[in-house]
Design an enzyme around this catalytic site. Structure first.
Site, PDB file in Angstrom:
ATOM      1  N   HIS A  40      38.440  30.998  42.465  1.00 23.46           N
ATOM      2  CA  HIS A  40      39.379  32.104  42.652  1.00 23.46           C
ATOM      3  C   HIS A  40      38.712  33.177  43.515  1.00 23.46           C
ATOM      4  O   HIS A  40      37.500  33.121  43.738  1.00 23.46           O
ATOM      5  CB  HIS A  40      39.769  32.706  41.293  1.00 23.46           C
ATOM      6  CG  HIS A  40      38.591  33.333  40.596  1.00 23.46           C
ATOM      7  ND1 HIS A  40      37.753  32.612  39.779  1.00 23.46           N
ATOM      8  CD2 HIS A  40      38.087  34.588  40.636  1.00 23.46           C
ATOM      9  CE1 HIS A  40      36.791  33.413  39.334  1.00 23.46           C
ATOM     10  NE2 HIS A  40      36.963  34.611  39.853  1.00 23.46           N
ATOM     11  N   HIS A 127      35.225  36.620  49.858  1.00 24.15           N
ATOM     12  CA  HIS A 127      34.332  35.468  49.858  1.00 24.15           C
ATOM     13  C   HIS A 127      34.574  34.690  48.577  1.00 24.15           C
ATOM     14  O   HIS A 127      35.033  35.238  47.580  1.00 24.15           O
ATOM     15  CB  HIS A 127      32.866  35.882  49.965  1.00 24.15           C
ATOM     16  CG  HIS A 127      32.380  36.649  48.766  1.00 24.15           C
ATOM     17  ND1 HIS A 127      32.619  37.992  48.611  1.00 24.15           N
ATOM     18  CD2 HIS A 127      31.710  36.240  47.662  1.00 24.15           C
ATOM     19  CE1 HIS A 127      32.107  38.385  47.457  1.00 24.15           C
ATOM     20  NE2 HIS A 127      31.556  37.349  46.854  1.00 24.15           N
TER      21      HIS A 127
END
Length: 183
Positions: A40, A127
């Site tokens: 996630h 990221h």
């Protein structure tokens, strides 16, 4: 409850990220790897929150979905955080409509700030965390993983909801899902 807000990347991209993690894992066997099903993008970490606050979190987050349309992100390449010789974190690079992701993160932070939750970072950088070094001094093997990631392309995924997750014993359970509904 230990809570955070995040977005997921769709089944196909999550599966490809999982395969990528499994290919990289043997290069850094001592690292703490993200579980493939737990891939996630964290938007805001809330920390330990009493369960009685879930209704106020829902009331703050649900309107955010009305101002954002679904968008696409892709994952390709990557790098490390920490000293190059002993990195502490291995990450994959998030590309695509990162402006939409940053706008969503900023709105989540604004919505939760009056409830006492502040963003940890001045500017949000997208990221995908893949692994963390177990030793505090870092893990040189993560640098080898980053070299392998350089040319990796894991595909594209659709972000269509904001999720409030609970983290418990290494597993993430959704406590609230807010669809992105702007037409």
């Amino acid at each position: 409850m230990r809570l955070f807000t995040a977005v997921t990347l769709g089944d196909a991209l999550t599966a490809e990220a999982g395969r990528g993690i499994e290919r990289l894992r043997p290069l850094a066997p001592d690292a703490k790897w993200v579980k493939p099903e737990g891939v996630h993008l964290t938007l805001l970490f809330l920390g330990d929150v009493d369960a009685s606050r879930l209704p106020e979190l829902r009331d703050a987050l649900e309107p955010v979905g009305l101002y954002h349309a679904p968008f696409a992100l892709s994952v390709a390449g990557g790098g490390t955080f920490g000293p190059p010789s002993h990195p502490r974190v291995l990450w994959a690079d998030v590309r695509g409509d990162t402006a939409a992701l940053k706008a969503l993160q900023a709105d989540v932070a604004r919505a939760l700030e009056p409830l006492g939750f502040a963003s940890e970072h001045a500017e949000y950088t997208a990221h995908l965390t893949l692994a963390r070094a177990r030793p505090l001094r870092g893990d040189p093997a993560l640098a080898a993983c980053a070299r392998e990631l350089r040319d990796a392309k894991w595909g594209e995924g659709r972000v269509d909801r904001l999720v409030l997750f609970e983290s418990a014993q290494g597993h993430y359970a959704p406590r609230l899902e807010v669809p992105l509904e702007r037409g």
